[in-house]
Design an enzyme around this catalytic site. Sequence first.
Site, PDB file in Angstrom:
ATOM      1  N   TRP A   1     -42.431 -31.915 -17.821  1.00  9.10           N
ATOM      2  CA  TRP A   1     -41.424 -31.281 -18.324  1.00  9.10           C
ATOM      3  C   TRP A   1     -40.375 -32.460 -18.522  1.00  9.10           C
ATOM      4  O   TRP A   1     -39.626 -32.698 -17.425  1.00  9.10           O
ATOM      5  CB  TRP A   1     -40.991 -30.156 -17.689  1.00  9.10           C
ATOM      6  CG  TRP A   1     -41.573 -28.729 -17.915  1.00  9.10           C
ATOM      7  CD1 TRP A   1     -40.956 -27.715 -18.331  1.00  9.10           C
ATOM      8  CD2 TRP A   1     -42.975 -28.552 -17.637  1.00  9.10           C
ATOM      9  NE1 TRP A   1     -42.091 -26.532 -18.270  1.00  9.10           N
ATOM     10  CE2 TRP A   1     -43.072 -27.253 -17.792  1.00  9.10           C
ATOM     11  CE3 TRP A   1     -44.075 -29.278 -17.208  1.00  9.10           C
ATOM     12  CZ2 TRP A   1     -44.348 -26.434 -17.504  1.00  9.10           C
ATOM     13  CZ3 TRP A   1     -45.304 -28.519 -16.900  1.00  9.10           C
ATOM     14  CH2 TRP A   1     -45.355 -26.936 -17.262  1.00  9.10           C
TER      15      TRP A   1
ATOM     16  N   VAL B   1     -46.664 -34.555 -22.848  1.00 12.10           N
ATOM     17  CA  VAL B   1     -45.274 -34.464 -22.263  1.00 12.10           C
ATOM     18  C   VAL B   1     -44.556 -33.000 -22.980  1.00 12.10           C
ATOM     19  O   VAL B   1     -45.223 -32.575 -24.121  1.00 12.10           O
ATOM     20  CB  VAL B   1     -44.241 -35.638 -22.543  1.00 12.10           C
ATOM     21  CG1 VAL B   1     -44.608 -36.764 -21.861  1.00 12.10           C
ATOM     22  CG2 VAL B   1     -44.499 -35.867 -24.293  1.00 12.10           C
ATOM     23  N   LYS B   2     -43.938 -32.126 -22.380  1.00 12.53           N
ATOM     24  CA  LYS B   2     -43.005 -31.267 -22.883  1.00 12.53           C
ATOM     25  C   LYS B   2     -41.833 -31.192 -23.041  1.00 12.53           C
ATOM     26  O   LYS B   2     -41.163 -31.859 -22.095  1.00 12.53           O
ATOM     27  CB  LYS B   2     -43.457 -30.040 -21.912  1.00 12.53           C
ATOM     28  CG  LYS B   2     -42.782 -28.688 -22.225  1.00 12.53           C
ATOM     29  CD  LYS B   2     -42.481 -27.786 -21.013  1.00 12.53           C
ATOM     30  CE  LYS B   2     -41.683 -26.263 -21.575  1.00 12.53           C
ATOM     31  NZ  LYS B   2     -41.461 -25.508 -20.522  1.00 12.53           N
ATOM     32  N   GLN B   3     -41.383 -30.882 -24.286  1.00 14.27           N
ATOM     33  CA  GLN B   3     -39.897 -31.215 -24.575  1.00 14.27           C
ATOM     34  C   GLN B   3     -39.222 -30.131 -25.641  1.00 14.27           C
ATOM     35  O   GLN B   3     -40.168 -29.452 -26.279  1.00 14.27           O
ATOM     36  CB  GLN B   3     -39.782 -32.683 -25.390  1.00 14.27           C
ATOM     37  CG  GLN B   3     -38.404 -33.077 -25.862  1.00 14.27           C
ATOM     38  CD  GLN B   3     -37.765 -33.196 -24.667  1.00 14.27           C
ATOM     39  OE1 GLN B   3     -36.912 -32.495 -24.171  1.00 14.27           O
ATOM     40  NE2 GLN B   3     -37.827 -34.393 -23.956  1.00 14.27           N
TER      41      GLN B   3
END
Length: 349
Positions: free
Chosen positions: A198, A235-237
């Site tokens: 995150w 990846v979390k965005q």
Amino acid sequence: MTTILDLLGKDADYLLNHQCIIKKEALTLPSGDFVSRVFAESDRNNRVLRSLQQMFDHGRLGGSGYLSILPVDQGVEHTAGASFAKNPMYFDPENIVRLAIESGCSAVASSYGVLSILARRYAHKIPFLLKLNHNELLSYPTTYHQIFFSQVEDAYNMGAVAVGATVYFGSESSNEEIVSVAKAFSRARELGLATVLWCYLRNPHFTRNGVDYHTAADLTGQADHLGATLGADIVKQKLPTLQEGFKTINFSKTDDLVYSELSSNHPIDLCRYQVLNSYCGKVGLINSGGPSSGQNDFTEAAKTAVINKRAGGMGLILGRKAFQRPFSEGVQLLNLIQDIYLDPTISIS
């Protein structure tokens, strides 16, 4: 029956026919053989590849190269009362996992307590993603610091296929968080677990003249780049909403070409800049679904999915919009965004 075009409304042409400044040929795009094409050439061991493939093969999006993950760690991050009061059934962790299974998600992401209490019943039925660290909201005054609630070995022992963690880039605690997450991800890789970061921003100075730049494409893109540098597989965005964070806040370094040649104010271009920073798509970008706004959730979720997909992203990790409504509607909403990724007429820009 409401269609995707109905939900997009007047924005349909704007979102479905936009052509990005950065051409898709410059990117590594999601596909059914993504793990073999990208990670088989990396230093990930065979067990990590198997864990990644389990997520990519599971649920309604299985084999597509896209991911639909249900995250329910908000009981810690936002307090259980604030998260579940609208739908008290989700105080029971089993209903969280049931929602992920019945909606055909690729994985369910949650805290150690939620997943561990159900591991023997469900770990073989849906991929588990254990969120290792959290920011708890019981301290006063409120502080923002991600601390570890569980260890990588806990994920391995319960049969999870992946671990997740948050770094608050830009915060006073970011250096400490980077070091601790780097160690955790290294251990996860040794044990054959996939890793999801995150990549969130947190700094009071990122708001200027009433404008919040925590979702600026240049700032969030750099956070994604740092996440990829830490070795995250995914990846979390948050979905970007504006640009020129570096220039407005007047810190760090940037280049005018970022704004004139690599992006525009169009939401798909802003998201594509995030993908560009995620090693041109070699590290998958999943965007978050954001808070529930009630009756507009279906429209907002559809737009977010279209933007992420057309930008070259890998999917959505959407929670509150799904679980803060009746169970059947939550399934319907998650199926809606999955349908967007499965729809061949919604192409990558």
